[in-house]
Design an enzyme around this catalytic site. Sequence first.
Site, short mmCIF file in Angstrom:
data_model
loop_
_atom_site.label_atom_id
_atom_site.label_comp_id
_atom_site.label_asym_id
_atom_site.label_seq_id
_atom_site.Cartn_x
_atom_site.Cartn_y
_atom_site.Cartn_z
N HIS A 134 0.83 -1.22 0.00
CA HIS A 134 0.00 0.00 0.00
C HIS A 134 0.86 1.27 0.00
CE1 HIS A 134 -3.34 -2.69 1.02
NE2 HIS A 134 -2.56 -3.18 1.96
N LYS A 261 15.78 20.19 -10.64
CA LYS A 261 15.05 18.98 -11.03
C LYS A 261 15.91 18.03 -11.86
CE LYS A 261 11.20 18.15 -10.64
NZ LYS A 261 10.10 18.68 -11.46
N GLU A 268 9.32 7.29 -17.25
CA GLU A 268 7.95 7.79 -17.44
C GLU A 268 7.44 7.44 -18.84
OE1 GLU A 268 8.32 11.91 -16.54
OE2 GLU A 268 8.33 11.60 -14.36
#
Length: 443
Positions: A134, A261, A268
């Site tokens: 989870h 970043k 992705e």
Amino acid sequence: MSVDYRLVEEDIISSIAWSRILLDIGILTDIDQKLIEKTLSQILKDNIDDTNKILSSQAEDIHSWLETTLINKLGSLGKKLYTGRSRNDQIATTLKLWCKKKLNHIYMLIIQLQSDFLDQATIHVHTIMPGYTHLQRAQPITFAFWCLAYIEMFERDRKRIKQALKNSDFSPLGSGAISGTSWVINRKKLAQIMGFANCTSNALDSVSDRDFILEILSVASISMMHLSRFSEDLIFYNSGETNFIGLSDSITSGSSLMPQKKNPDILELIRGKCSAVYGSLFSMFTLLKGLPLSYNKDFQEDKKHLFSALDTWEDCLTMASVVLKNITVNIDICKRAAEKGYSNATEVADYLVNKGVSFRDSHDIVGQIILEAIRLNKSLKNLDISVYQKYHINFSNDIYKCLTLKSCLDKRNSYGGVSFEQTEKSICFIKKRLNKIKNILKI
């Protein structure tokens, strides 16, 4: 033509095979057959690396282009090659030949990816990190154990590819338009010339069967799902919230605005490409569901879905290997994260079970202890023994031996478990399995 030009090699292979069968039944002489085969081979050589001539032609499809090209070179002799053959059985055969070649290449990429996972597992047997359920820290595992999990996923993909190859290893050539051919040919010999294990059994089914495409796209979809989960794991492990791994600059990018970043672009994209492969599978199901027997022009749409999906699968497998070969695991950060979050709570419960307490009762007791630990802002190993004994009298100082990460891992020593011993055994077994496969394939 803009799609099926890619089938030129397979169309020529099936045409050469057909010429040999026409020799057997006397339609071609030995000299004629050799000339046709030589000409077809030369056409392939002239066009395999430069398909501009094919694409710039006015032909309807690759079969028409090849027929016209052969006739232009050989005249009436070239026309003889098309005795007893339909484009219906020709395209079904050509597609199967292409799928066999493509799947065999992808099969190699699966094996390479498994080898890359194995290399990382061998390095990181003792690299402890949190395991999750989870997306909550659950129990400590190792990075090697994580790698071994994906090896098993891709092992199932490897077996599915092998089965898909076996299921499609039947040649439709010789089925004619829908009802077979009036010429007395040896279809089994024809199949073997092209490298098929056997020939199909019903001409009506043979020219309209695209189940092999559905099966291959199903295998591709499952494997892409595995690649997507792999990507999601690494995206999470690479995030600033975990920082478990570092990714190579070659597969990341910076932000156009934020200089700090480092975005995991390739991962992705792999995750995103999964949906495109699913789309190809669903499109094929929808394409086929209402088609009457046998051949229909709707089949012209099957190739773009097949080609696109398998190209994407191939690219994503290749990039996954690039990612793994250039990954950096932040060992200390992983270990510190495993020490947080009370991932050793199950060990406390098992400790009480060994002292005669039922697991359900011990589960409730440990839950209360954790609440106390949270209130005190302490880990389980830093709690005073008096805190433990407050909740059950059977606790003693030996509880602390159970709370180390090494102890947590060592206890999971059942077959397939996370212990160092079982991990080493798994690595040894997988290495032997991969070496055996590579020896068979001579790679």
